[in-house]
Scaffold this motif. Sequence first.
Motif, PDB file in Angstrom:
ATOM      1  N   CYS A 171       5.302 -10.741 -16.186  1.00  0.00           N
ATOM      2  CA  CYS A 171       6.330 -10.251 -15.271  1.00  0.00           C
ATOM      3  C   CYS A 171       5.686  -9.562 -14.084  1.00  0.00           C
ATOM      4  CB  CYS A 171       7.238  -9.230 -15.970  1.00  0.00           C
ATOM      5  SG  CYS A 171       8.273  -9.931 -17.277  1.00  0.00           S
ATOM      6  N   VAL A 172       6.368  -9.655 -12.954  1.00  0.00           N
ATOM      7  CA  VAL A 172       6.069  -8.778 -11.833  1.00  0.00           C
ATOM      8  C   VAL A 172       7.026  -7.612 -12.042  1.00  0.00           C
ATOM      9  CG1 VAL A 172       5.953  -8.509  -9.339  1.00  0.00           C
ATOM     10  CG2 VAL A 172       5.397 -10.722 -10.393  1.00  0.00           C
ATOM     11  N   LEU A 173       6.468  -6.547 -12.617  1.00  0.00           N
ATOM     12  CA  LEU A 173       7.270  -5.397 -13.030  1.00  0.00           C
ATOM     13  C   LEU A 173       7.460  -4.459 -11.843  1.00  0.00           C
ATOM     14  CD1 LEU A 173       8.486  -4.250 -15.706  1.00  0.00           C
ATOM     15  CD2 LEU A 173       6.404  -2.878 -15.903  1.00  0.00           C
ATOM     16  N   TRP A 174       8.705  -4.053 -11.607  1.00  0.00           N
ATOM     17  CA  TRP A 174       9.000  -3.192 -10.459  1.00  0.00           C
ATOM     18  C   TRP A 174       9.932  -2.056 -10.857  1.00  0.00           C
ATOM     19  CZ3 TRP A 174      14.015  -2.668  -8.597  1.00  0.00           C
ATOM     20  CH2 TRP A 174      14.950  -3.596  -9.080  1.00  0.00           C
ATOM     21  N   ARG A 175       9.934  -1.062  -9.998  1.00  0.00           N
ATOM     22  CA  ARG A 175      10.839   0.080 -10.180  1.00  0.00           C
ATOM     23  C   ARG A 175      11.081   0.712  -8.812  1.00  0.00           C
ATOM     24  NH1 ARG A 175       7.038   5.033 -12.580  1.00  0.00           N
ATOM     25  NH2 ARG A 175       5.941   5.420 -10.623  1.00  0.00           N
ATOM     26  N   ARG A 176      12.034   1.606  -8.786  1.00  0.00           N
ATOM     27  CA  ARG A 176      12.247   2.458  -7.612  1.00  0.00           C
ATOM     28  C   ARG A 176      11.446   3.732  -7.849  1.00  0.00           C
ATOM     29  NH1 ARG A 176      13.886  -0.161  -3.308  1.00  0.00           N
ATOM     30  NH2 ARG A 176      15.358  -1.782  -3.874  1.00  0.00           N
ATOM     31  N   SER A 177      10.665   4.133  -6.878  1.00  0.00           N
ATOM     32  CA  SER A 177       9.839   5.333  -7.004  1.00  0.00           C
ATOM     33  C   SER A 177      10.699   6.547  -7.341  1.00  0.00           C
ATOM     34  CB  SER A 177       9.099   5.600  -5.697  1.00  0.00           C
ATOM     35  OG  SER A 177       8.562   6.913  -5.719  1.00  0.00           O
ATOM     36  N   PRO A 178      10.253   7.317  -8.371  1.00  0.00           N
ATOM     37  CA  PRO A 178      10.991   8.541  -8.680  1.00  0.00           C
ATOM     38  C   PRO A 178      10.886   9.580  -7.557  1.00  0.00           C
ATOM     39  CG  PRO A 178       9.071   8.268 -10.145  1.00  0.00           C
ATOM     40  CD  PRO A 178       9.150   7.049  -9.280  1.00  0.00           C
ATOM     41  N   VAL A 179       9.941   9.390  -6.659  1.00  0.00           N
ATOM     42  CA  VAL A 179       9.734  10.348  -5.560  1.00  0.00           C
ATOM     43  C   VAL A 179      10.621  10.041  -4.363  1.00  0.00           C
ATOM     44  CG1 VAL A 179       8.047  11.311  -3.959  1.00  0.00           C
ATOM     45  CG2 VAL A 179       7.353  10.745  -6.294  1.00  0.00           C
ATOM     46  N   ASP A 180      10.522   8.801  -3.847  1.00  0.00           N
ATOM     47  CA  ASP A 180      11.229   8.493  -2.603  1.00  0.00           C
ATOM     48  C   ASP A 180      12.169   7.295  -2.696  1.00  0.00           C
ATOM     49  OD1 ASP A 180       9.476   6.357  -2.699  1.00  0.00           O
ATOM     50  OD2 ASP A 180       8.228   7.060  -1.049  1.00  0.00           O
ATOM     51  N   GLY A 181      12.295   6.690  -3.875  1.00  0.00           N
ATOM     52  CA  GLY A 181      13.220   5.576  -4.037  1.00  0.00           C
ATOM     53  C   GLY A 181      12.720   4.252  -3.497  1.00  0.00           C
ATOM     54  N   GLU A 182      11.473   4.231  -3.000  1.00  0.00           N
ATOM     55  CA  GLU A 182      10.909   2.989  -2.479  1.00  0.00           C
ATOM     56  C   GLU A 182      10.488   2.073  -3.621  1.00  0.00           C
ATOM     57  OE1 GLU A 182      10.579   1.956   0.883  1.00  0.00           O
ATOM     58  OE2 GLU A 182      11.977   3.628   1.084  1.00  0.00           O
TER      59      GLU A 182
END
Length: 140
Positions: free
Chosen positions: A14-25
């Motif tokens: 998988c190309v695993l992704w998330r939204r940064s807990p810091v800035d949402g990027e």
Amino acid sequence: MTHTNDGIVQAAGCVLWRRSPVDGELEICLVHRPKYDDWSHPKGKLKRDEEPLTGAVREVAEETGYRAVPGAELPAAHYFTAGRPKQVRYWAAEAGPGTFTPNDEVDRMLWLSPTAARDRLTQPRDRTLVDALLDALRLT
């Protein structure tokens, strides 16, 4: 045991992704494998009779400690390893809950911006998956 079709080594990841807990990027997960001293997307060989998507989610859990929530299928990679053809099928996957614990197979994990991930990836073929993820998420 490596699952093969017509002698082709079958793998998935998988190309695993998330939204940064810091800035949402957007951030992309890369793993470092000491055996190869490379940075890549979490992936691995399928077990006998294992469905590719099942294997991709299992590999993410084993290598990153995170649960993958799969989305769109991304382009497969085809290349030779140790003289044998290999196919790796990939999915975009949002990171669910989890905690990374270093192990023999993966000793480091990073969450990086798409640009930094593209720069850090060892194999050029893995870089195209960053663009495929962005297209799948319609963020480009």
